[in-house]
Design a protein around this motif. Structure first.
Motif, short mmCIF file in Angstrom:
data_model
loop_
_atom_site.label_atom_id
_atom_site.label_comp_id
_atom_site.label_asym_id
_atom_site.label_seq_id
_atom_site.Cartn_x
_atom_site.Cartn_y
_atom_site.Cartn_z
N LEU A 27 0.81 -1.22 0.00
CA LEU A 27 0.00 0.00 0.00
C LEU A 27 0.85 1.27 0.00
O LEU A 27 0.31 2.37 0.00
CB LEU A 27 -0.94 0.00 1.21
CG LEU A 27 -2.07 -1.05 1.18
CD1 LEU A 27 -2.83 -1.04 2.49
CD2 LEU A 27 -3.01 -0.80 0.01
N GLN A 35 -4.49 9.93 -1.37
CA GLN A 35 -4.72 8.49 -1.46
C GLN A 35 -4.82 7.81 -0.10
O GLN A 35 -5.09 6.61 -0.03
CB GLN A 35 -3.58 7.83 -2.25
CG GLN A 35 -3.45 8.35 -3.68
CD GLN A 35 -2.31 7.67 -4.41
OE1 GLN A 35 -2.29 6.45 -4.56
NE2 GLN A 35 -1.34 8.46 -4.86
N GLY A 77 -8.21 6.00 0.88
CA GLY A 77 -8.39 4.78 0.09
C GLY A 77 -7.46 3.67 0.54
O GLY A 77 -7.86 2.49 0.58
N ARG A 78 -6.23 4.02 0.90
CA ARG A 78 -5.28 3.01 1.37
C ARG A 78 -5.75 2.39 2.69
O ARG A 78 -5.64 1.19 2.90
CB ARG A 78 -3.90 3.62 1.52
CG ARG A 78 -3.19 3.85 0.20
CD ARG A 78 -1.88 4.57 0.41
NE ARG A 78 -1.09 4.57 -0.80
CZ ARG A 78 -0.30 5.57 -1.18
NH1 ARG A 78 -0.21 6.65 -0.43
NH2 ARG A 78 0.40 5.49 -2.30
N LEU A 84 -8.83 2.14 3.73
CA LEU A 84 -9.97 1.28 3.44
C LEU A 84 -9.52 -0.05 2.85
O LEU A 84 -10.05 -1.12 3.19
CB LEU A 84 -10.93 1.99 2.48
CG LEU A 84 -11.71 3.17 3.07
CD1 LEU A 84 -12.47 3.91 1.96
CD2 LEU A 84 -12.69 2.69 4.16
N ARG A 85 -8.51 -0.01 1.95
CA ARG A 85 -8.00 -1.25 1.36
C ARG A 85 -7.30 -2.10 2.41
O ARG A 85 -7.40 -3.33 2.39
CB ARG A 85 -7.05 -0.93 0.20
CG ARG A 85 -7.75 -0.33 -1.00
CD ARG A 85 -6.90 -0.46 -2.27
NE ARG A 85 -5.64 0.25 -2.19
CZ ARG A 85 -5.49 1.54 -2.44
NH1 ARG A 85 -6.55 2.28 -2.77
NH2 ARG A 85 -4.31 2.11 -2.39
N SER A 91 -8.09 -2.25 5.64
CA SER A 91 -9.15 -2.89 6.41
C SER A 91 -9.75 -4.08 5.66
O SER A 91 -9.97 -5.15 6.22
CB SER A 91 -10.23 -1.86 6.75
OG SER A 91 -11.28 -2.46 7.48
N ALA A 92 -10.00 -3.87 4.36
CA ALA A 92 -10.61 -4.93 3.55
C ALA A 92 -9.68 -6.14 3.44
O ALA A 92 -10.12 -7.30 3.51
CB ALA A 92 -10.95 -4.40 2.16
N ARG A 93 -8.38 -5.89 3.30
CA ARG A 93 -7.44 -7.00 3.12
C ARG A 93 -7.18 -7.74 4.43
O ARG A 93 -6.95 -8.95 4.43
CB ARG A 93 -6.15 -6.50 2.49
CG ARG A 93 -6.37 -6.01 1.05
CD ARG A 93 -5.09 -5.69 0.36
NE ARG A 93 -4.26 -6.88 0.18
CZ ARG A 93 -3.08 -6.86 -0.45
NH1 ARG A 93 -2.64 -5.72 -0.98
NH2 ARG A 93 -2.36 -7.95 -0.57
#
Length: 317
Positions: free
Chosen positions: A25, A72, A75-76, A78-79, A81-83
């Motif tokens: 990230l 960014q 967005g990073r 959020l990514r 947390s999702a990963r």
């Protein structure tokens, strides 16, 4: 510039996986606060005196990283947390998995890291040095200057260390090298200092490219190394093929890259792939065979593997 200090509370099992996600990230360095290490140091008896108490809970640790405060960042996060949740859903014990962040100034973060980063000899020849430390190399040593205040990787992580040690044996004078997912640019710089004639370092993240450019200049290899923003090797389309391609990324990206190598790797060339977690080794080996490559050697350290491959057709019968 300010940085977001991102913390993830997790388990030993998930620590390296989460650290790798943070690096992907665009983290400008990763540290793992492991209370069990404090207990180990206390138990060695090497300290003359310490007032640090023994840690009671050693099952939980904290992975910390630094992301630039820019457009960014949200967005990073959020990514991330999702990963982390994807790891949990995939059967990895991530524990609490709690994510938090706070902001620090660039100079404050860099000073904090000085307490943890020291000059380190990675292989037989390569020495990675933070610029604030003095070091006199021996006749055959190569010194790479990397400051954690601006680097995405200083060579301490197992995946990078295995690549650096491999490069000592793979780089030949004057050869062309492509470094995919270059991060800090440490592998590209190492290849140039080991004698490569031309190195193209690529990364999808523009922040990584900017950092790599700074490290290339700092190590005085700008004439032989260029850092370019690219999706894998797309920017190298039409360029002469490389004798060596390196990719310290993750298994899924290595597998994707294997399908494109014929366009970018010279006949008889070598592919060095790292960042492969141990439970994905078979997947990468299977993909290598599918695309006509043979794994000649595999290095393993902690939960990670690095593979050295060549086209099966290029091998002696």
């Amino acid at each position: 510039m300010r940085w977001a200090q991102v913390s993830v509370v997790t388990t030993h099992e998930a620590a390296d996986l989460i650290a790798n996600i943070l690096m992907e990230l665009g983290a400008a360095g990763v540290e793992i606060d492991d209370p069990s290490l404090v207990n180990e140091y206390i138990d060695t008896g090497l300290w003359d005196y310490t007032d640090l108490p023994r840690a009671e809970n050693t099952d939980t640790l904290t992975v910390r990283a630094y992301l630039p405060e820019d457009a960014q960042l949200e967005g990073r996060l959020l990514r991330l947390s999702a990963r982390v949740e994807a790891l949990r859903e995939g059967g990895v014990c991530v524990g609490i998995g709690a994510i938090s962040h706070t902001f620090v100034a660039d100079e404050d973060w860099a000073e904090t890291w000085k307490a943890y980063v020291r000059t380190e000899k990675i292989g037989e020849r390569i020495v990675v040095r933070p610029t604030w430390e003095e070091y006199t190399p021996s006749a055959n040593e190569i010194v790479i200057d990397m400051d954690p205040g601006t680097a995405f990787g200083t060579g301490a992580h197992a995946t990078t260390a295995m690549c650096l040690r491999s490069l000592e044996h793979l780089v030949a004078p004057g050869m062309r090298v492509y470094d995919v997912g270059c991060g800090s640019g440490i592998l590209a710089v190492a290849a140039a200092k080991l004698g490569a004639g031309e190195v193209i370092a690529t990364d999808f993240d523009p922040v990584a490219v900017r950092v790599a450019e700074q490290n290339i200049a700092q190590n005085h290899v700008r004439g032989r190394v260029a850092a370019l923003e690219s999706d894998l090797l797309a920017v190298c389309e039409g360029m002469p093929p490389a004798q060596l391609i390196t990719a310290n990324i993750i298994a899924d990206v290595v597998i994707r890259l294997l399908g494109d190598l014929d366009r970018y790797l010279a006949r008889g060339g070598t592919f060095l792939a790292s960042g492969i977690i141990d439970d994905r080794i078979k997947d990468v080996e299977r993909a290598a065979g599918t695309h006509g490559f043979t794994v000649l050697n595999m290095l393993c350290e902690k939960e990670w593997a690095a593979m050295i491959m060549r086209r099966t057709a290029d091998l002696p019968i």
